[in-house]
Design an enzyme around this catalytic site. Structure first.
Site, PDB file in Angstrom:
ATOM      1  N   GLU A 223      39.241-107.762   6.881  1.00 13.44           N
ATOM      2  CA  GLU A 223      39.450-107.613   5.429  1.00 13.44           C
ATOM      3  C   GLU A 223      40.942-107.569   5.158  1.00 13.44           C
ATOM      4  O   GLU A 223      41.692-106.857   5.837  1.00 13.44           O
ATOM      5  CB  GLU A 223      38.789-106.338   4.912  1.00 13.44           C
TER       6      GLU A 223
ATOM      7  N   GLU B 182      45.570-103.462  -4.174  1.00 15.98           N
ATOM      8  CA  GLU B 182      44.664-102.435  -4.657  1.00 15.98           C
ATOM      9  C   GLU B 182      45.474-101.471  -5.512  1.00 15.98           C
ATOM     10  O   GLU B 182      46.627-101.163  -5.201  1.00 15.98           O
ATOM     11  CB  GLU B 182      44.009-101.676  -3.503  1.00 15.98           C
TER      12      GLU B 182
END
Length: 385
Positions: free
Chosen positions: A256, A261
């Protein structure tokens, strides 16, 4: 009767030497051998001089108004002449695209040289502002709505939203994508939740290259937008590539890459991270930077990925490089295709004042590895549909 006859004969004898005959109608004939005759000449035929010009009829309105950028085709004119009949009307003049008043002239000349003109006025005005288009669905050729609850109950990390494929939660308007989280009671898959949002999977997967995503982020305690990737081989219920038969490994073996974020409880801090078998969950492969206007202005969030390292940056300012010395399946499951995800999650500690917010994305662009700054992307969505 006898006396009258004798008188006529006697007089005829006296005049026998000369006989005169009068012929009415202007002719005089003289006897004694047939002399010449005199006749009157007929009047000459005079043709009147043509001094009347043709009559021009302009086809359509004599005064027109058009907007800049419009296509103009003139409808012309026709001309007739009392002597010559139909006469050609010649058109002259041009209409430019600049704002202004223009004249089209029509000229007709008959065979006697008589000319006539007529005109049409065309006014070019500034184009009216385009009416903003209403919300449009995302491009389904490029994106997939991931809506299935992976465990049948909820999403990961305690997230409390339903992801939907409704236009209320994801749409394109005015050249940008909006991913919208809403406080509302919504039932799906036999589960009722109090928030909705959207999670998009790209139908494009790639190995190595540069990713640029220009976006403006939501804000508020409990909001959690992300721009990231997962391995195309991940076995995750309801993910696009899993539905296409590519799901062979679980997370984090798939790898990932978190390009961006942002948690509303740490406003303006942009985090980038890697999740691998050697560092998953609370990964140590993470770093970031503060962007003071993350939720009020657009910024470009980038990943530069090649076989040796990954570099993360915002507006070209780097904040993290991942380049493990020992690249193996535990530290570097990043030598195979990954696909992009865009989502806006809601955490359990969402602020009570939250009702609705959005992550707005101007574009998503993927470039070939080591592409120059002037290169065209190999895959993109400019959200202009």
């Amino acid at each position: 009767m006898t006396m009258k006859t004798n008188w006529l004969r006697s007089n005829a004898l006296r005049l026998s030497g000369l006989t005169t005959t009068i012929i009415f109608g202007g002719l005089l004939a003289c006897g004694g051998g047939g002399g010449g005759s005199i006749q009157s000449s007929p009047e000459p035929i005079v043709t009147p001089t043509d001094t009347t010009p043709p009559v021009i009829t302009v086809i359509g309105s004599l005064n027109l108004t058009i907007e800049q950028g419009s296509s103009y085709t003139d409808s012309g004119a026709k001309a007739t002449d009392a002597v010559d009949g139909s006469v050609t009307a010649i058109t002259s003049g041009t209409i430019a695209d600049a704002v202004g008043v223009y004249t089209i002239t029509y000229t007709a000349t008959d065979e006697s040289g008589n000319s006539a003109t007529a005109t049409r006025t065309v006014t070019v005005v500034a184009a009216s502002p385009a009416t903003p288009a209403g919300p449009q669905a995302i491009d389904s050729e490029k994106w997939f709505h991931q809506t299935r609850l992976p465990d049948g109950n909820g999403w990961y990390n305690g997230e409390i939203q339903h992801y939907t494929n409704r236009i209320e939660n994801s749409y394109v308007s005015d050249g940008t994508l909006k991913i919208v989280a809403i406080r509302e009671s919504f039932t799906d898959q036999d589960r009722t939740k109090q928030f909705t949002s959207a999670r998009l999977n790209s139908k494009y997967a790639f190995t190595y290259g540069r990713v640029d995503v220009r976006a403006k982020l939501p804000q508020g305690f409990g909001t959690w937008p992300a721009i990231w990737t997962l391995g195309k081989n991940i076995d995750e219920n309801g993910g696009y590539w899993q539905t296409q038969g590519f799901g062979t490994v679980g997370w984090p073996a798939s790898g990932e890459i978190d390009i961006m974020e942002h948690w509303g409880n740490n406003q303006n801090y942009i985090s980038s991270a890697l999740h691998t078998p050697s560092s998953s969950g609370g990964t140590v492969n993470v770093d970031g930077q503060y962007i003071a206007t993350a939720s009020t202005e657009f910024h470009v969030y980038s990943l530069d990925w090649n076989a040796d390292r990954m570099i993360f940056s915002v507006d070209g300012v780097e904040h993290y490089t991942y380049a493990p010395n020992d690249k193996n399946s535990a530290t570097w499951p990043f030598d195979a295709d990954q696909y992009l995800l865009l989502n806006f999650a809601i955490e359990p500690n969402i602020a009570s004042s939250f009702t609705k917010d959005e992550m707005e994305v101007d574009y998503v662009r993927v470039y070939a590895p080591n592409a120059s700054s002037s290169a065209s992307p190999v895959w993109a969505d400019e959200f202009n549909n």
